[in-house]
Design a protein around this motif. Structure first.
Motif, PDB file in Angstrom:
ATOM      1  N   LEU A 299       0.842  -1.199   0.000  1.00  0.00           N
ATOM      2  CA  LEU A 299       0.000   0.000   0.000  1.00  0.00           C
ATOM      3  C   LEU A 299       0.878   1.250   0.000  1.00  0.00           C
ATOM      4  O   LEU A 299       0.633   2.200  -0.756  1.00  0.00           O
ATOM      5  N   LYS A 300       1.913   1.220   0.824  1.00  0.00           N
ATOM      6  CA  LYS A 300       2.836   2.359   0.920  1.00  0.00           C
ATOM      7  C   LYS A 300       3.542   2.606  -0.412  1.00  0.00           C
ATOM      8  O   LYS A 300       3.635   3.744  -0.884  1.00  0.00           O
ATOM      9  N   GLN A 301       4.026   1.543  -1.025  1.00  0.00           N
ATOM     10  CA  GLN A 301       4.740   1.677  -2.303  1.00  0.00           C
ATOM     11  C   GLN A 301       3.817   2.184  -3.412  1.00  0.00           C
ATOM     12  O   GLN A 301       4.187   3.059  -4.199  1.00  0.00           O
ATOM     13  N   TRP A 302       2.604   1.648  -3.463  1.00  0.00           N
ATOM     14  CA  TRP A 302       1.639   2.018  -4.505  1.00  0.00           C
ATOM     15  C   TRP A 302       1.347   3.517  -4.481  1.00  0.00           C
ATOM     16  O   TRP A 302       1.400   4.194  -5.511  1.00  0.00           O
ATOM     17  N   TYR A 303       1.065   4.046  -3.299  1.00  0.00           N
ATOM     18  CA  TYR A 303       0.700   5.457  -3.215  1.00  0.00           C
ATOM     19  C   TYR A 303       1.920   6.376  -3.207  1.00  0.00           C
ATOM     20  O   TYR A 303       1.812   7.555  -3.573  1.00  0.00           O
TER      21      TYR A 303
END
Length: 327
Positions: A19-23
């Motif tokens: 989630l962190k990487q995606w956003y």
């Protein structure tokens, strides 16, 4: 994101990292992985106040109907089982009408879970004293309690001493205790009473509710309700003196300690209740996802015995992943 927010209270590290990487790769998004949320629910990264995630009115209605059905199915061989259950509902109705001007109760206490706290040793037994201490803790917080206790525990086997009898009589006279009839499982009664009252009403119990009969309930609905409406208690039991030491009841938080989505970036300091599931057709503008800073989250996800009561880490043991879209 909407599906995971609905299904999972505290995601595992793999999900959090994804989630962190995606956003982080989206230019219009700001990501902070160590945000702190205060006891009032305010995020120190975006300023948003997290909300209470609860069941919708229709979910509560269906949940209560299911509990009643299960309670009666499990007591088919008991004479007048339907009449006995109806008496319980009527008792709650009369009590609510009588106390309508100031509310019927703020919390429901699972007497059996409290009375057997720390008693898994030779000589351990049902303790009225433990119930009394927890009730005193609630009263000191200004909370009105409803005690659900099975009738079998009011007999000589468990009600042994003069003090036990005095406490039993005090609670009966208060009108704040309901005695579950023989043949019934008291679990259904404290569940139903907590659901019926709704709102901010919560259950005081350390029961992790892994018994087989809970499996008949919708687990998504059940776990979401538990996350919002169950609080635990703690303390120490001195085997030598047979006294409770340092007993406490955990606070009922103003917001849900689970992944939250926000579709309106203009909302800031309003204390809100969001009912039902998130809308999976819309992209959220703000995402908050809890990150546990201790090993509690691991045992939580695997469904094993937990370090902290009621399957919720303490606020100080939580950091939050805050993903915010610039609008």
């Amino acid at each position: 994101v909407a599906d995971s927010a609905t299904e999972i209270a505290i995601p595992d590290k793999e999900y959090q990292d994804a989630l962190k990487q995606w956003y982080s790769e989206k230019k219009e998004w700001t990501v902070k992985s160590d945000a702190f949320v205060s006891r009032d629910g305010f995020c120190d990264s975006c300023g948003l106040r997290l909300h209470s995630l609860d069941l919708s009115a229709s979910e509560v209605k269906n949940f209560m109907a299911k509990i009643k059905t299960l309670a009666l199915e499990n007591t088919k061989g008991i004479q007048n089982n339907v009449e006995r259950w109806n008496k319980f509902e009527e008792w709650l109705q009369r009590r609510e009408k009588r106390l309508a001007d100031r509310g019927a109760y703020d919390c429901v206490v699972d007497a059996a879970n409290v009375a057997y706290y720390k008693q898994n040793y030779k000589g351990g037994r049902w303790r009225f004293q433990l119930i009394d201490v927890v009730l005193q803790q609630l009263e000191e917080k200004g909370l009105r309690w409803l005690l659900i206790i099975h009738g079998s525990h009011l007999r000589d086997r468990d009600c042994r001493t003069k003090k036990d009898i005095q406490l039993k009589e005090k609670w009966m006279k208060s009108g704040n205790m309901y005695v579950v009839p023989s043949g019934f499982n008291d679990d259904w009664f404290w569940l139903y009473a907590t659901l019926r009252r709704g709102g901010h009403t919560f259950l005081v119990s350390n029961d992790i509710m892994r018994d087989h009969h809970f499996n008949f309930l919708s687990q998504r609905t059940f776990q979401r309700w538990r996350n919002r409406h169950q609080v635990g208690f703690g303390g120490r039991w001195d085997k030598r003196t047979e006294e409770a030491v340092g007993m406490y009841v955990l606070s009922h938080e103003k917001f849900s300690q689970r992944t939250q989505l926000e579709y309106d970036a203009t909302i800031r300091d309003t204390e809100r209740v969001v009912e039902g599931d998130y809308d999976g057709t819309k992209e959220p503008l703000i995402i908050h996802s809890p990150i546990c800073t201790t090993d509690v989250v691991t045992t939580y996800q695997r469904g094993k015995q937990l370090k902290y009561t009621a399957e919720k880490p303490r606020i100080k043991d939580l950091k939050w992943l805050c993903c915010r879209k610039q609008v």
